[in-house]
Design a protein around this motif. Structure first.
Motif, PDB file in Angstrom:
ATOM      1  N   GLY A  59       0.828  -1.104  -0.091  1.00  0.00           N
ATOM      2  CA  GLY A  59      -0.155  -0.022  -0.124  1.00  0.00           C
ATOM      3  C   GLY A  59       0.920   1.309  -0.041  1.00  0.00           C
ATOM      4  N   ASN A  60       1.933   1.185   0.595  1.00  0.00           N
ATOM      5  CA  ASN A  60       2.918   2.515   0.658  1.00  0.00           C
ATOM      6  C   ASN A  60       4.342   2.139   1.447  1.00  0.00           C
ATOM      7  OD1 ASN A  60       3.024   2.633   3.578  1.00  0.00           O
ATOM      8  ND2 ASN A  60       0.772   2.923   3.494  1.00  0.00           N
ATOM      9  N   GLY A  61       5.212   3.058   1.359  1.00  0.00           N
ATOM     10  CA  GLY A  61       6.550   2.574   1.611  1.00  0.00           C
ATOM     11  C   GLY A  61       6.645   2.401   3.062  1.00  0.00           C
ATOM     12  N   THR A  62       5.761   3.322   3.839  1.00  0.00           N
ATOM     13  CA  THR A  62       6.035   2.984   5.218  1.00  0.00           C
ATOM     14  C   THR A  62       5.599   1.193   5.655  1.00  0.00           C
ATOM     15  OG1 THR A  62       5.560   5.412   5.529  1.00  0.00           O
ATOM     16  CG2 THR A  62       5.529   3.997   7.457  1.00  0.00           C
ATOM     17  N   ASP A  63       4.495   0.965   5.048  1.00  0.00           N
ATOM     18  CA  ASP A  63       4.054  -0.354   5.187  1.00  0.00           C
ATOM     19  C   ASP A  63       5.192  -1.268   4.656  1.00  0.00           C
ATOM     20  OD1 ASP A  63       1.653   0.493   6.214  1.00  0.00           O
ATOM     21  OD2 ASP A  63       0.302  -0.104   4.470  1.00  0.00           O
ATOM     22  N   THR A  86      16.458  11.321   8.489  1.00  0.00           N
ATOM     23  CA  THR A  86      15.842  10.289   7.317  1.00  0.00           C
ATOM     24  C   THR A  86      14.464  10.877   7.746  1.00  0.00           C
ATOM     25  OG1 THR A  86      15.064   7.942   6.576  1.00  0.00           O
ATOM     26  CG2 THR A  86      15.257   8.401   9.102  1.00  0.00           C
ATOM     27  N   PHE A  87      13.728  10.612   6.616  1.00  0.00           N
ATOM     28  CA  PHE A  87      11.940  10.824   6.900  1.00  0.00           C
ATOM     29  C   PHE A  87      11.697   9.867   8.090  1.00  0.00           C
ATOM     30  CE2 PHE A  87       7.593  10.113   5.514  1.00  0.00           C
ATOM     31  CZ  PHE A  87       7.229  11.403   5.691  1.00  0.00           C
ATOM     32  N   ILE A  88      10.748  10.572   8.935  1.00  0.00           N
ATOM     33  CA  ILE A  88      10.419   9.879   9.892  1.00  0.00           C
ATOM     34  C   ILE A  88       9.790   8.317   9.668  1.00  0.00           C
ATOM     35  CG2 ILE A  88       7.776  10.632   9.831  1.00  0.00           C
ATOM     36  CD1 ILE A  88       8.178  11.054  12.996  1.00  0.00           C
ATOM     37  N   ALA A  89       9.185   7.894   8.625  1.00  0.00           N
ATOM     38  CA  ALA A  89       8.706   6.816   8.176  1.00  0.00           C
ATOM     39  C   ALA A  89       9.541   5.469   8.523  1.00  0.00           C
ATOM     40  CB  ALA A  89       8.356   6.605   6.645  1.00  0.00           C
ATOM     41  N   THR A  90      10.963   5.835   8.485  1.00  0.00           N
ATOM     42  CA  THR A  90      11.866   4.656   8.768  1.00  0.00           C
ATOM     43  C   THR A  90      11.610   4.326  10.125  1.00  0.00           C
ATOM     44  OG1 THR A  90      13.373   5.907   7.354  1.00  0.00           O
ATOM     45  CG2 THR A  90      14.321   3.884   8.105  1.00  0.00           C
ATOM     46  N   GLU A 157      17.093  -2.526   3.451  1.00  0.00           N
ATOM     47  CA  GLU A 157      17.472  -1.147   2.904  1.00  0.00           C
ATOM     48  C   GLU A 157      16.223  -0.408   2.778  1.00  0.00           C
ATOM     49  OE1 GLU A 157      18.885  -3.773  -0.681  1.00  0.00           O
ATOM     50  OE2 GLU A 157      19.339  -1.763  -1.099  1.00  0.00           O
ATOM     51  N   ASP A 158      16.315   0.871   3.042  1.00  0.00           N
ATOM     52  CA  ASP A 158      15.135   1.777   2.762  1.00  0.00           C
ATOM     53  C   ASP A 158      15.484   2.303   1.607  1.00  0.00           C
ATOM     54  OD1 ASP A 158      13.523   4.048   2.643  1.00  0.00           O
ATOM     55  OD2 ASP A 158      13.389   4.343   4.736  1.00  0.00           O
ATOM     56  N   ALA A 159      14.713   1.755   0.488  1.00  0.00           N
ATOM     57  CA  ALA A 159      15.082   2.275  -0.979  1.00  0.00           C
ATOM     58  C   ALA A 159      14.183   3.139  -1.535  1.00  0.00           C
ATOM     59  CB  ALA A 159      15.453   1.142  -1.795  1.00  0.00           C
ATOM     60  N   ALA A 160      13.365   4.087  -0.496  1.00  0.00           N
ATOM     61  CA  ALA A 160      12.199   4.866  -1.029  1.00  0.00           C
ATOM     62  C   ALA A 160      12.649   5.875  -1.887  1.00  0.00           C
ATOM     63  CB  ALA A 160      11.494   5.354   0.289  1.00  0.00           C
ATOM     64  N   GLN A 161      14.087   6.340  -1.906  1.00  0.00           N
ATOM     65  CA  GLN A 161      14.523   7.415  -2.516  1.00  0.00           C
ATOM     66  C   GLN A 161      15.295   7.061  -3.591  1.00  0.00           C
ATOM     67  OE1 GLN A 161      15.832  10.461  -0.071  1.00  0.00           O
ATOM     68  NE2 GLN A 161      13.789  10.738   1.193  1.00  0.00           N
ATOM     69  N   SER A 162      15.602   5.868  -4.011  1.00  0.00           N
ATOM     70  CA  SER A 162      16.809   5.427  -5.111  1.00  0.00           C
ATOM     71  C   SER A 162      16.210   4.286  -5.888  1.00  0.00           C
ATOM     72  CB  SER A 162      17.692   4.572  -3.825  1.00  0.00           C
ATOM     73  OG  SER A 162      17.021   3.591  -3.316  1.00  0.00           O
ATOM     74  N   THR A 181      10.519  -0.077  -0.746  1.00  0.00           N
ATOM     75  CA  THR A 181      10.517   1.257  -1.513  1.00  0.00           C
ATOM     76  C   THR A 181       9.282   1.753  -1.450  1.00  0.00           C
ATOM     77  OG1 THR A 181      11.395   2.273  -3.483  1.00  0.00           O
ATOM     78  CG2 THR A 181      10.110   0.415  -3.774  1.00  0.00           C
ATOM     79  N   SER A 182       9.180   3.128  -1.646  1.00  0.00           N
ATOM     80  CA  SER A 182       7.873   3.992  -1.817  1.00  0.00           C
ATOM     81  C   SER A 182       7.600   4.389  -3.259  1.00  0.00           C
ATOM     82  CB  SER A 182       8.195   5.019  -1.030  1.00  0.00           C
ATOM     83  OG  SER A 182       7.010   6.212  -1.031  1.00  0.00           O
ATOM     84  N   PHE A 183       6.416   4.324  -3.574  1.00  0.00           N
ATOM     85  CA  PHE A 183       6.137   4.921  -5.025  1.00  0.00           C
ATOM     86  C   PHE A 183       5.259   6.121  -4.712  1.00  0.00           C
ATOM     87  CE2 PHE A 183       6.551   0.076  -5.811  1.00  0.00           C
ATOM     88  CZ  PHE A 183       7.871   0.119  -6.607  1.00  0.00           C
ATOM     89  N   GLY A 186       5.830  11.774  -5.507  1.00  0.00           N
ATOM     90  CA  GLY A 186       6.978  12.506  -6.065  1.00  0.00           C
ATOM     91  C   GLY A 186       8.531  11.728  -6.107  1.00  0.00           C
ATOM     92  N   LYS A 187       8.225  10.469  -5.688  1.00  0.00           N
ATOM     93  CA  LYS A 187       9.361   9.768  -5.915  1.00  0.00           C
ATOM     94  C   LYS A 187       9.784   9.353  -7.306  1.00  0.00           C
ATOM     95  CE  LYS A 187       9.682   8.676  -1.679  1.00  0.00           C
ATOM     96  NZ  LYS A 187       9.738   9.643  -0.760  1.00  0.00           N
ATOM     97  N   ASN A 188      11.153   8.972  -7.672  1.00  0.00           N
ATOM     98  CA  ASN A 188      11.778   8.900  -9.014  1.00  0.00           C
ATOM     99  C   ASN A 188      10.783   7.823  -9.704  1.00  0.00           C
ATOM    100  OD1 ASN A 188      13.680  10.033  -7.652  1.00  0.00           O
ATOM    101  ND2 ASN A 188      15.195   9.134  -9.146  1.00  0.00           N
TER     102      ASN A 188
HETATM  103  C1  LIG Z   1      13.312   7.467   3.096  1.00  0.00           C
HETATM  104  C2  LIG Z   1      11.863   7.151   3.038  1.00  0.00           C
HETATM  105  N1  LIG Z   1      11.530   6.229   3.733  1.00  0.00           N
HETATM  106  C3  LIG Z   1      10.146   5.790   3.995  1.00  0.00           C
HETATM  107  C4  LIG Z   1       9.174   6.773   3.148  1.00  0.00           C
HETATM  108  C5  LIG Z   1       7.827   6.284   3.237  1.00  0.00           C
HETATM  109  O1  LIG Z   1       7.075   5.958   2.137  1.00  0.00           O
HETATM  110  P1  LIG Z   1       5.518   6.364   2.044  1.00  0.00           P
HETATM  111  O2  LIG Z   1       5.263   7.854   2.057  1.00  0.00           O
HETATM  112  O3  LIG Z   1       4.891   5.538   0.688  1.00  0.00           O
HETATM  113  O4  LIG Z   1       4.890   5.579   3.201  1.00  0.00           O
HETATM  114  C6  LIG Z   1       9.585   7.852   2.417  1.00  0.00           C
HETATM  115  C7  LIG Z   1       8.739   8.635   1.580  1.00  0.00           C
HETATM  116  O5  LIG Z   1       7.696   9.217   1.929  1.00  0.00           O
HETATM  117  C8  LIG Z   1      11.068   8.020   2.485  1.00  0.00           C
HETATM  118  O6  LIG Z   1      11.586   9.186   1.825  1.00  0.00           O
END
Ligand SMILES: Cc1ncc(COP(=O)(O)O)c(C=O)c1O
Length: 366
Positions: A59-63, A86-90, A157-162, A181-183, A186-188
């Motif tokens: 569903g999303n990168g955090t999940d 990092t973004f708080i999601a990690t 790996e948190d590959a959300a931005q890569s 990873t996150s789609f 705004g991601k690549n």
């Molecule tokens: C480094 C990093 N980790 C995790 C996430 C979480 O992804 P999402 O917003 O799809 O839950 C993001 C993006 O927002 C991110 O940039």
């Protein structure tokens, strides 16, 4: 003077609009909105792109991070190590899995996880280390591997931005044991809403993520364990397949734009340019410079219609959610949080737009 956005999603959409409309029309005609052929097709394409055997759309990168951790059996009593910048999601995904986040500082040059500090924080409770491939360049995972192995920890790996980034020729997502990873749009590689993916070469872990994302269910109405509802929407898979076909070209254009900024900014010695780690081929999710008096500079850029941003203004341990981690000392993350400035960068940015950004910036810095 027309505004210059941080990211121009309209320019990207124009390139895939016909393909997306056609794919969406098929999904709408079938009214098959969950799962189905488009999701399976995208999962296979993205796994191949990352050079691994499996991708599970979620569903999303955090999940995706949380599911990867849960698939590894991470839970209460365990510790997971991640960078403070990092973004708080990690950190959020670690806490949601029931484990305790343990922070390390970032390196003062690349702003990636400071591998030299890892040995002092890992121990018998460490179940995972989460290098974040920040701003589009990969962390040096090969240096993390012996440290993880010594305590029996996995590398997530948190590959959300890569998406598409490489280290010594190997793709982000294939460097650890499992990657998330996150789609986010705004991601690549961005969807038209929330979406994420877990990639791995490990068939057992991939199967665990498949079960967990679908209510812990191997078959309808069988639920041997507690899971989630975190599936990739079929409509998003259509978008992502169309965009994936263009991603290499877009990443090449981002590299050219980053090189152009490097050249233009060479004339402004007070602006710290991004540092690329040896062996890395970044994809420039963000082009992050460092300046003194950042908030004033940012306000000046924004006032001139330039969509600069900050990634991230508050390190994880300074957020209310993770105030319990504030007793740690992360001086580089703290100092750089006040200096970081992300300049507009997207595949379609023109040399004239970049020259304008640097012209305005030059009037705001010493
Ligand atoms: C480094 C990093 N980790 C995790 C996430 C979480 O992804 P999402 O917003 O799809 O839950 C993001 C993006 O927002 C991110 O940039």
């Amino acid at each position: 003077m027309t505004a210059i956005p941080l990211v121009d999603l309209a320019a990207q959409h124009a390139q895939v609009a016909d393909e997306v409309a056609e794919g969406w029309a098929e999904v709408l005609a079938k009214t098959a909105f969950i799962g189905g052929a488009p999701v399976g097709a995208f999962e296979a394409e993205f796994a191949a792109y990352c050079g691994v055997a499996h991708c599970v759309g979620v569903g999303n990168g955090t999940d995706a991070i949380e599911l990867a951790l849960r698939a590894l059996g991470v839970g209460p009593g365990d510790e997971c190590v991640l960078p403070a910048n990092t973004f708080i999601a990690t950190a959020e995904a670690v806490a949601r899995a029931g484990a305790t986040p343990v922070l390390v500082d970032c390196a003062d040059d690349t702003l990636l996880i400071d591998v030299d500090q890892l040995e002092s924080v890992v121990g018998p409770r460490t179940k995972a280390i989460l290098p974040v491939h920040l701003y589009g360049q990969t962390a040096p995972v090969e240096r993390i591997r012996p440290i993880a192995d010594a305590v029996g920890a996995a590398i997530v790996e948190d590959a959300a931005q890569s998406q598409g980034a490489r280290r010594h020729g190997r793709a982000a997502g294939s460097l650890g044991d499992i990657a998330a990873t996150s789609f986010y749009p705004g991601k690549n590689l961005g969807a038209y809403g929330d979406a994420g993916g877990v990639v791995t070469d490990n068939a057992d872990l991939a199967q665990r993520v498949r079960l967990l994302r679908e209510h812990g269910s191997p078959r309808k109405y069988e639920h041997p364990e507690l899971g989630f509802n975190s599936r990739m929407d079929t409509l998003q898979a259509v978008v992502l397949s169309a965009k994936l076909r263009r991603l290499e070209g877009w990443n090449t254009a981002r590299r050219a734009a980053a090189a152009r900024y490097d050249d233009l900014l060479a004339a402004l010695p007070s602006v710290g340019r991004p540092v690329v780690l040896d062996g890395n081929e970044p994809v420039w999710h963000l082009y992050v410079v460092r300046v003194a008096d950042r908030d004033r500079v940012l306000a000046g850029l924004n006032a001139a219609g330039i969509g600069a941003g900050i990634h991230y203004p508050v390190p994880v341990h300074r957020t209310g959610a993770f105030s319990s981690l504030a007793t740690g000392s992360f001086p580089v993350a703290e100092k750089t949080a006040g200096e970081l400035l992300s300049l507009p960068l997207f595949a379609e940015i023109t040399p004239a737009q970049q020259e304008r950004v640097v012209e305005v910036l030059s009037g705001l810095v010493p």
